[in-house]
Design a protein around this motif. Structure first.
Motif, mmCIF file in Angstrom:
data_model
loop_
_atom_site.group_PDB
_atom_site.id
_atom_site.type_symbol
_atom_site.label_atom_id
_atom_site.label_comp_id
_atom_site.label_asym_id
_atom_site.label_seq_id
_atom_site.Cartn_x
_atom_site.Cartn_y
_atom_site.Cartn_z
ATOM 1 N N PHE A 179 0.866 -1.292 -0.102
ATOM 2 C CA PHE A 179 0.165 0.088 0.218
ATOM 3 C C PHE A 179 0.742 1.213 -0.029
ATOM 4 O O PHE A 179 0.489 2.289 -0.608
ATOM 5 N N SER A 180 2.069 1.387 0.651
ATOM 6 C CA SER A 180 2.887 2.352 0.573
ATOM 7 C C SER A 180 3.344 2.582 -0.977
ATOM 8 O O SER A 180 3.292 3.864 -1.443
ATOM 9 N N THR A 181 3.460 1.725 -1.640
ATOM 10 C CA THR A 181 3.794 1.659 -3.127
ATOM 11 C C THR A 181 2.849 2.323 -3.837
ATOM 12 O O THR A 181 3.117 3.030 -4.691
ATOM 13 N N LEU A 182 1.554 1.799 -3.369
ATOM 14 C CA LEU A 182 0.389 2.628 -4.387
ATOM 15 C C LEU A 182 0.224 3.977 -3.927
ATOM 16 O O LEU A 182 -0.138 4.738 -4.716
ATOM 17 N N ILE A 183 0.310 4.318 -2.591
ATOM 18 C CA ILE A 183 0.336 5.647 -2.435
ATOM 19 C C ILE A 183 1.545 6.498 -3.003
ATOM 20 O O ILE A 183 1.161 7.480 -3.705
ATOM 21 N N ARG A 184 2.861 5.926 -3.284
ATOM 22 C CA ARG A 184 3.625 6.518 -3.801
ATOM 23 C C ARG A 184 3.296 6.836 -5.155
ATOM 24 O O ARG A 184 3.815 7.670 -5.973
ATOM 25 N N GLY A 185 2.766 5.704 -5.972
ATOM 26 C CA GLY A 185 2.433 5.875 -7.447
ATOM 27 C C GLY A 185 1.311 6.723 -7.564
ATOM 28 O O GLY A 185 1.479 7.465 -8.582
ATOM 29 N N PHE A 186 0.362 6.920 -6.632
ATOM 30 C CA PHE A 186 -0.523 8.164 -6.866
ATOM 31 C C PHE A 186 0.311 9.483 -6.737
ATOM 32 O O PHE A 186 -0.260 10.279 -7.592
ATOM 33 N N PHE A 187 1.195 9.694 -6.039
ATOM 34 C CA PHE A 187 1.927 10.866 -5.892
ATOM 35 C C PHE A 187 2.710 11.183 -7.324
ATOM 36 O O PHE A 187 2.578 12.272 -7.770
#
Length: 207
Positions: free
Chosen positions: A80-88
């Protein structure tokens, strides 16, 4: 957990004699590939999600999540941290914040998500887009409520680095000076961030 990059994934496939197919097709047939590679499913899926995010395709990254559920693979903080970073990375700040908030109110990972890694990911995202006040508000909230904030220099490094890069040297300096009072020792990254902050402000003589 270390994340495998797009090109590392390609090399793994080639080395094991497996055709490097598209990520979407790979996601659908992941079980057979995992068996051939002998790599844990969660590791592979997180790597696929990371590769999608690096290609600015968070929508495709989310398409991988049902595979976790279907195969009983537990979610982890890196996913989920990767997904958050992807959104940014795609300038979808609102989506990143919404995902973080959903995680904070859910029981995913038995309450272990979000953790330090996730919080630092969100703080870095805020600073990337100059949302300094939002970062400070989150930092203050976490510092009051979460125990690990007083034992992790990484948490403070993210703030000091972000403040310096956004022209808030005074706030970064105050935070740096606070470290000794809470029993944390600065590391190389802490000092590098402060040095860069002074350089950006043209204050080399004060070092």
């Amino acid at each position: 957990m270390e994340i495998v990059s797009h090109w590392e994934m390609r090399r793994i496939f080639v080395r094991n004699g497996i055709p490097f197919i598209s990520f979407r097709a790979y996601s659908l047939s992941h079980s057979n590939i995992v068996k051939q590679l002998g790599i844990p499913s969660g590791f592979i899926l997180t790597s696929v999600i990371n590769s999608y995010c690096l290609m600015h395709r968070v929508d495709c990254a989310f398409s991988v999540l049902p595979i976790y559920l279907k195969n009983g693979i537990p979610f982890n903080v890196v996913t989920f941290s990767t997904l958050i970073r992807g959104f940014f990375a795609e300038n979808k700040v609102k989506h990143a914040v919404e995902l973080f908030q959903k995680l904070a109110w859910s029981d995913i990972g038995n309450g272990s998500i979000p953790d330090l890694y996730t919080h630092c990911t969100l703080l870095n995202g805020y600073f990337k887009y100059g949302l300094v006040e939002e970062a400070i508000l989150l930092f203050d909230k976490l510092e009051r409520k979460i125990e690990y904030t007083n034992t992790s220099i990484e948490f403070y490094n993210v703030m000091i680095n972000g403040l310096c890069k956004n022209g808030k040297l005074d706030k970064a300096r105050a935070l740096f000076e606070k470290l000794s009072f809470i029993g944390l020792l600065p590391d190389v990254r802490t000092y590098n961030s402060m040095i860069n902050g002074f350089c950006l402000e043209g204050l080399l003589d004060e070092l």
